[in-house]
Design an enzyme around this catalytic site. Structure first.
Site, PDB file in Angstrom:
ATOM      1  N   ARG A  90      11.792  -5.436   5.854  1.00  0.00           N
ATOM      2  CA  ARG A  90      11.409  -4.892   4.574  1.00  0.00           C
ATOM      3  C   ARG A  90      12.504  -3.966   4.065  1.00  0.00           C
ATOM      4  O   ARG A  90      13.319  -3.454   4.839  1.00  0.00           O
ATOM      5  CB  ARG A  90      10.076  -4.144   4.664  1.00  0.00           C
TER       6      ARG A  90
ATOM      7  N   LYS B 206       1.809   2.500  -1.253  1.00  0.00           N
ATOM      8  CA  LYS B 206       0.940   2.486  -2.440  1.00  0.00           C
ATOM      9  C   LYS B 206      -0.034   3.663  -2.424  1.00  0.00           C
ATOM     10  O   LYS B 206      -0.364   4.226  -3.476  1.00  0.00           O
ATOM     11  CB  LYS B 206       0.163   1.173  -2.521  1.00  0.00           C
TER      12      LYS B 206
ATOM     13  N   GLU C 296      -1.271  -7.773  -3.354  1.00  0.00           N
ATOM     14  CA  GLU C 296      -2.645  -7.317  -3.478  1.00  0.00           C
ATOM     15  C   GLU C 296      -2.754  -6.478  -4.751  1.00  0.00           C
ATOM     16  O   GLU C 296      -1.959  -5.543  -4.930  1.00  0.00           O
ATOM     17  CB  GLU C 296      -3.042  -6.485  -2.252  1.00  0.00           C
TER      18      GLU C 296
END
Length: 567
Positions: free
Chosen positions: A266, A276, A40
């Site tokens: 992850r 983020k 994104e």
């Protein structure tokens, strides 16, 4: 098409994803492998994304398949062209190339809309007028099943009319949503009639103001994968509970291709934050110099610090691919970077904290200099002169008035060899009014240029630099940004999370003036060097200008000094 990022590409290591792919190819379920990396564009990529990049592009490379780069641009309020450009640059810098042009979820907005109308026409989607609070209440939780929206039983005709009016901009933001009709009693909350469209008047970086309704990620992602003929959609474990929705959407629209979603753990790296939102907070509050601050775990930050793409790829390979928690200490990343820099970096001499040394018996025209290789194992790197002069600088830490046991560097009355030069003896120590050593007066043993002393053994070797020939450089000594392993997971006495910014390392950056060999003056931007005995350094990609005062960032020390300090 993914390209081999280096001639010495790391050997393929088997993992459960590769085992699935091998089985699919052997059974004929898949004829080829097509993956994608779908970030994104709402921030810069970080070390966790680096693992995903290496996995998706690496698999496509190893199976001679394709990997797409697709921007997941469905949340226009947070997305910027700057972030999209940085993502492309990061992927290229890591050594990979995507198939064809960069894709965008927004490329498929019309198709996504058309499939939404198809779902409405099949009685599988409806326009809902519950607000966010009401929707949460109707949804239920893990202990309580949800209940149907009072708008769930609208007719197909009514839903199509309302949805088209949503698209036309007749309704206020947030006043209506389009939801799927699945199962409000499902134990998987993601299947309780999820929202797939919302009204949001926000300017989009690609489509401008064309749309005022935007699709949700879960709906967009699976259709985008299918439209691009992705075979294996690789994502992290938090999307495991979303896989039934991924499959449901594809099973209920007239799109013939159905990718397989596969989840892996992850990457969590200690001593950094990778949210983020929190990284943006550090940037917005000017606690770092920007997204590419060398202390940031962003790919841009790691690049500016001097990490090599080969080192990051090696780190990603060693981190592995599994479904178990993947927690890796920051030293593992530094170790992989060291390994790749050792053979690739020319070696030069720099003195970071100098003490002046006067060579009292220096004889012009008689006292000689030698040349030295830029790398002991790579003669093709060439050589440079290492000139000597009556005044030289040595590191302050290489002298001790009262040496500790085992000391092999310079002491009053002691001898040490200058790297690539003579053995010297410290004859006198000069101090200022506060008792700080400001100068050493030493004598050269003239018979030891390239020769061992006769009748005695000198064990210590220290680096040094001629005061006459050295040039000044700005050197930025970077360390870890946080002082605790999990800065965003520390709880206070009240059980609440402590603000992660409290653990910022006040000594994570120290800027000094150092002395370096003149051969680095014309070094290009992003040139990496080993400063002998000190560590690996890189010319700063923004502030260094060839021919001007060099600006270096410390990439990593020669050894893992952090672990020793924390012990």
């Amino acid at each position: 098409m993914a390209k081999n990022p280096s001639a010495d590409h790391a050997p393929v290591v088997s993992n459960f994803i590769r085992n699935i792919i091998d089985g699919d190819l052997a059974s004929g379920k898949r004829a080829s492998v097509v993956t994608r990396f779908p970030p994104e564009p709402n921030g810069y990529l970080h070390v966790g994304h680096a693992k995903s990049i290496c996995l998706n592009f690496g698999i496509a490379l190893d199976y001679q398949g394709r990997c797409n780069l697709r921007m997941d641009d469905t949340n226009p309020e947070k997305e910027e062209d700057e972030y999209a450009a940085a993502i492309e640059a990061d992927v290229r810098w890591l050594g990979f190339a995507w198939d064809g042009e960069v894709r965008h979820a927004s490329d498929y907005f019309q198709q996504l809309y058309d499939y939404a109308e198809e779902l409405i026409s099949a009685g599988k989607a409806f326009v809902c007028e519950l607000n966010a609070e009401e929707m949460r209440d109707y949804r239920g939780d893990f202990q309580k099943p949800g209940k149907n929206s009072p708008y769930r039983d609208r007719t197909v005709a009514e839903n199509l009319d309302l949805f088209r009016r949503m698209k036309a901009g007749e309704f206020a933001d947030g006043s209506r949503t389009l939801r799927l009709k699945i199962d409000m009693a499902s134990p998987n909350l993601n299947l309780r009639d999820p929202v797939i469209y919302r009204i949001k008047r926000a300017h989009h970086i690609k489509t401008g103001d064309t749309w005022c309704i935007y699709p949700m990620y879960d709906y967009t992602h699976c259709i985008s994968d299918a439209l691009e003929d992705i075979t294996h959609s690789l994502c992290t474990l938090e999307f495991e509970d979303h896989r039934p929705l991924y499959d449901w959407v594809l099973d209920n629209i007239s799109l013939g291709h159905h990718p397989q979603q596969i989840e892996f753990s992850r990457l969590e790296t200690l001593y950094v934050v990778t949210s983020k939102r929190k990284l943006k907070q550090l940037v917005d509050e000017q606690l770092v110099s920007g997204w590419d601050d060398p202390r940031m775990p962003t790919i841009s930050g790691m690049r500016r610090r001097g990490y090599s793409p080969e080192g990051i790829r090696l780190f990603a390979e060693r981190a592995g691919v599994s479904k178990t928690p993947n927690v890796v200490d920051f030293s593992s990343l530094e170790g992989a970077v060291r390994e790749t820099l050792e053979a690739a970096s020319p070696r030069v001499i720099a003195v970071l904290d100098p003490i002046k040394v006067t060579l009292t018996n220096f004889e012009p025209g008689v006292t000689g200099s030698r040349s030295a290789p830029f790398h002991p194992h790579h003669p093709e790197f060439g050589e440079r002169d290492v000139p000597i002069a009556p005044t030289i600088y040595i590191e302050r830490e290489d002298f001790a008035e009262v040496p500790p046991p085992g000391w092999q560097r310079l002491t009053p009355g002691g001898e040490v060899r200058l790297r690539y030069s003579y053995v010297i003896k410290c004859d006198d120590v000069v101090k200022d009014a506060e008792g700080r050593v400001i100068e050493l007066k030493c004598s050269i043993d003239p018979a030891t240029l390239g020769q061992n002393p006769v009748g005695r053994k000198v064990k210590g070797v220290i680096h040094w630099i001629s005061a006459v020939h050295a040039i000044e450089a700005e050197v930025r000594l970077y360390d870890r940004l946080f002082t605790v392993a999990r800065p965003d997971a520390v709880r206070g006495d009240d059980g609440q999370y402590v603000d992660f910014k409290q653990f910022i390392n006040a000594e994570s950056l120290m800027t000094i003036t150092a002395y370096v060999e003149p051969c680095v003056r014309d070094a290009a931007v992003e040139s990496r060097f080993q400063f002998e005995r000190l560590g690996y350094f890189v010319t700063d990609r923004h502030d260094h200008q060839p021919g001007a005062k060099p600006v270096f960032n410390r990439t990593v020390t020669l050894k893992d000094s952090w672990a020793k300090e924390q012990a």
